[in-house]
Each structure stands twice: as C-alpha cells, then as structure tokens.
Design a protein around this motif. Structure first.
Motif, PDB file in Angstrom:
ATOM      1  N   ASP A 259       0.816  -1.217   0.000  1.00 29.02           N
ATOM      2  CA  ASP A 259       0.000   0.000   0.000  1.00 29.02           C
ATOM      3  C   ASP A 259       0.847   1.262   0.000  1.00 29.02           C
ATOM      4  O   ASP A 259       0.560   2.204  -0.733  1.00 29.02           O
ATOM      5  N   LYS A 260       1.889   1.312   0.800  1.00 32.04           N
ATOM      6  CA  LYS A 260       2.675   2.543   0.935  1.00 32.04           C
ATOM      7  C   LYS A 260       3.869   2.590  -0.017  1.00 32.04           C
ATOM      8  O   LYS A 260       3.993   3.518  -0.826  1.00 32.04           O
ATOM      9  N   LEU A 261       4.727   1.600   0.059  1.00 32.64           N
ATOM     10  CA  LEU A 261       5.969   1.613  -0.723  1.00 32.64           C
ATOM     11  C   LEU A 261       5.739   1.226  -2.179  1.00 32.64           C
ATOM     12  O   LEU A 261       6.016   2.002  -3.105  1.00 32.64           O
ATOM     13  N   LEU A 262       5.244   0.023  -2.401  1.00 34.70           N
ATOM     14  CA  LEU A 262       5.164  -0.483  -3.766  1.00 34.70           C
ATOM     15  C   LEU A 262       4.137   0.250  -4.609  1.00 34.70           C
ATOM     16  O   LEU A 262       4.305   0.353  -5.833  1.00 34.70           O
ATOM     17  N   SER A 263       3.102   0.793  -3.977  1.00 33.98           N
ATOM     18  CA  SER A 263       2.109   1.549  -4.748  1.00 33.98           C
ATOM     19  C   SER A 263       2.710   2.845  -5.287  1.00 33.98           C
ATOM     20  O   SER A 263       2.449   3.235  -6.430  1.00 33.98           O
ATOM     21  N   GLN A 264       3.512   3.524  -4.470  1.00 30.28           N
ATOM     22  CA  GLN A 264       4.151   4.739  -4.959  1.00 30.28           C
ATOM     23  C   GLN A 264       5.158   4.417  -6.059  1.00 30.28           C
ATOM     24  O   GLN A 264       5.234   5.120  -7.078  1.00 30.28           O
ATOM     25  N   VAL A 265       5.920   3.346  -5.856  1.00 30.83           N
ATOM     26  CA  VAL A 265       6.871   2.918  -6.890  1.00 30.83           C
ATOM     27  C   VAL A 265       6.122   2.547  -8.168  1.00 30.83           C
ATOM     28  O   VAL A 265       6.558   2.871  -9.279  1.00 30.83           O
ATOM     29  N   ARG A 266       4.998   1.875  -8.010  1.00 32.14           N
ATOM     30  CA  ARG A 266       4.195   1.472  -9.177  1.00 32.14           C
ATOM     31  C   ARG A 266       3.785   2.694 -10.002  1.00 32.14           C
ATOM     32  O   ARG A 266       3.912   2.698 -11.230  1.00 32.14           O
ATOM     33  N   VAL A 267       3.275   3.716  -9.344  1.00 27.94           N
ATOM     34  CA  VAL A 267       2.852   4.925 -10.060  1.00 27.94           C
ATOM     35  C   VAL A 267       4.045   5.561 -10.767  1.00 27.94           C
ATOM     36  O   VAL A 267       3.935   6.040 -11.904  1.00 27.94           O
ATOM     37  N   ALA A 268       5.209   5.560 -10.112  1.00 29.39           N
ATOM     38  CA  ALA A 268       6.404   6.139 -10.728  1.00 29.39           C
ATOM     39  C   ALA A 268       6.847   5.340 -11.944  1.00 29.39           C
ATOM     40  O   ALA A 268       7.172   5.915 -12.997  1.00 29.39           O
ATOM     41  N   LEU A 269       6.867   4.017 -11.814  1.00 31.25           N
ATOM     42  CA  LEU A 269       7.342   3.169 -12.910  1.00 31.25           C
ATOM     43  C   LEU A 269       6.427   3.250 -14.129  1.00 31.25           C
ATOM     44  O   LEU A 269       6.897   3.293 -15.277  1.00 31.25           O
ATOM     45  N   ILE A 270       5.141   3.239 -13.892  1.00 32.91           N
ATOM     46  CA  ILE A 270       4.189   3.332 -15.012  1.00 32.91           C
ATOM     47  C   ILE A 270       4.101   4.765 -15.520  1.00 32.91           C
ATOM     48  O   ILE A 270       4.118   5.017 -16.727  1.00 32.91           O
ATOM     49  N   GLY A 271       4.056   5.706 -14.597  1.00 27.44           N
ATOM     50  CA  GLY A 271       3.874   7.100 -14.979  1.00 27.44           C
ATOM     51  C   GLY A 271       5.036   7.683 -15.764  1.00 27.44           C
ATOM     52  O   GLY A 271       4.851   8.603 -16.573  1.00 27.44           O
ATOM     53  N   GLN A 272       6.253   7.157 -15.564  1.00 27.76           N
ATOM     54  CA  GLN A 272       7.420   7.708 -16.267  1.00 27.76           C
ATOM     55  C   GLN A 272       7.232   7.712 -17.778  1.00 27.76           C
ATOM     56  O   GLN A 272       7.748   8.594 -18.480  1.00 27.76           O
ATOM     57  N   HIS A 273       6.483   6.759 -18.293  1.00 26.97           N
ATOM     58  CA  HIS A 273       6.289   6.637 -19.737  1.00 26.97           C
ATOM     59  C   HIS A 273       5.289   7.659 -20.273  1.00 26.97           C
ATOM     60  O   HIS A 273       5.118   7.759 -21.495  1.00 26.97           O
ATOM     61  N   TYR A 274       4.652   8.376 -19.371  1.00 28.12           N
ATOM     62  CA  TYR A 274       3.692   9.415 -19.775  1.00 28.12           C
ATOM     63  C   TYR A 274       4.209  10.815 -19.451  1.00 28.12           C
ATOM     64  O   TYR A 274       3.479  11.794 -19.577  1.00 28.12           O
ATOM     65  N   LEU A 275       5.477  10.900 -19.057  1.00 26.51           N
ATOM     66  CA  LEU A 275       6.083  12.191 -18.749  1.00 26.51           C
ATOM     67  C   LEU A 275       6.727  12.805 -19.982  1.00 26.51           C
ATOM     68  O   LEU A 275       7.400  12.105 -20.749  1.00 26.51           O
ATOM     69  N   ARG A 276       6.538  14.099 -20.139  1.00 27.00           N
ATOM     70  CA  ARG A 276       7.261  14.826 -21.176  1.00 27.00           C
ATOM     71  C   ARG A 276       8.741  14.913 -20.802  1.00 27.00           C
ATOM     72  O   ARG A 276       9.102  14.776 -19.636  1.00 27.00           O
TER      73      ARG A 276
END
Length: 202
Positions: free
Chosen positions: A87-104
C-alpha cells in the motif's frame, strides 16, 4: 505545466494540489481512490495504467498516497507487513514506474516518505521500512532516468491537520502546517534537483 496529484483527497495531497493551482500557472489534475477529477487504485497495475491512458502526457506526477501500518512489532505478521508495503511503498513505486512513460522530457516525479525513517516512533517499524524504501528508490532511480526526468521525495513530520488522528504516535513532536509541506512539492516540481529528499519539520 500539467500536473497529476495522486492522493489529492488527503491532508498532504489536498494542500499540494491547492498550492500548485493557486496562481493558475499549472493545470492540476486531482486524483483519489474514490473522488477527485479522476480515480485510481494504486495497488493495481491495470488501474494505474488506465489512469494515465485517460490523462495522457503530463509534466509532473506527485504521489501523496499510501497508508502505513502503525502497530507493535510483536503483533505484526509477515502478511500484514507485506500488505502494508504494497500500500505505501510499492504503490508509490508502481505509479512512478508506469507514470514515467507518460512524462514529457524534463518532467518530474515526487514521492512521499515521512519522519519515521529518521526518527523512529513506537509502533512505527512498518512506517520506517516503507519510508526507507521510498527514499532509497528515489536516490537510485535518479541515476537511471533519461530525457531530463527528475525524481525526488518529500518527507514531512506529522501535520498539524493530522494531529487529531496521529498525534498520540508522536508525543512531544511539533506539527507543521500542510501548507508549509506543500511548498516542498512545489520546489520539487518547479526546481532543478533530482534524487533529493526534502525534509520538512525534521
């Protein structure tokens, strides 16, 4: 900038979203579990991927979400500890790992840790472990990102706004207002640093 704030319904996330939207310089997308401009389950790869597919390309991602387990070690089970890490650690990492591909190019990611990693509290072993994992990930990931992408974390002490719920776990601690914590997120988004842990109130 187009900024997505995950956890915008919480004390920290709400204040961060308000701060970044204050001067009309940014388009702020408020995301929560059940409310906001959009919704997401950050424990699910599919839900996080679907969120970014709907939102599209962004300039900054802020994650102020994820719960820690405050419980005595002698009553903690491995299963509960693992669930909390999800809930705390891996969820934040998950958003970062997936979200990086949608960053300009030149975009940023900001995660959220907390004071328990530096100043252990009673019943705070899970909080300390989760926050340490977040900070370690940020420092190491900053070395790997390309395209000018930056990643930082904000580590606040207990918020004044949260004292009614968490105050008993932090006896003698001086809380900080959420508005002050929000300034650290602005620094992360609008600044130039990467791999930094911005500590607020400790």
């Amino acid at each position: 900038m187009k900024i997505v704030v995950v956890g915008a319904g919480g004390d920290v996330g709400r204040s961060v979203a308000d701060e970044l939207a204050r001067d009309d310089m940014h388009e702020v997308i408020r995301v929560g579990r059940t409310r906001g401009d959009d919704q997401v389950d950050i424990t699910s790869d599919e839900s996080v991927s679907a969120l970014f597919e709907r939102i599209g390309t962004v300039d900054a991602i802020i994650i102020a979400a994820g719960n820690v387990i405050l419980a005595p070690v002698e009553k903690m089970t491995a299963a509960n500890f693992h669930k909390g890490l999800q809930d705390k650690l891996l969820s934040q990492v998950r958003v970062a790992l997936i979200g990086q591909h949608y960053l300009r190019d030149g975009g940023s990611i900001t995660l959220t840790s907390g004071i328990a990693v530096d100043d252990p509290i009673a019943q705070g072993a899970h909080a300390a472990a989760s926050n340490a994992g977040i900070e370690g990930f940020v420092r190491a990931a900053a070395c790997d990102f390309h395209r000018g992408i930056r990643i930082n974390a904000v580590s606040p002490t207990v918020l004044i706004e949260s004292m009614n719920r968490f105050g008993p776990f932090f006896p003698g601690y001086e809380g900080v207002p959420a508005a002050r914590v929000a300034m650290a997120y602005r620094r992360s988004v609008e600044g130039v640093h990467s791999g930094r842990i911005y500590r607020v109130g400790h």
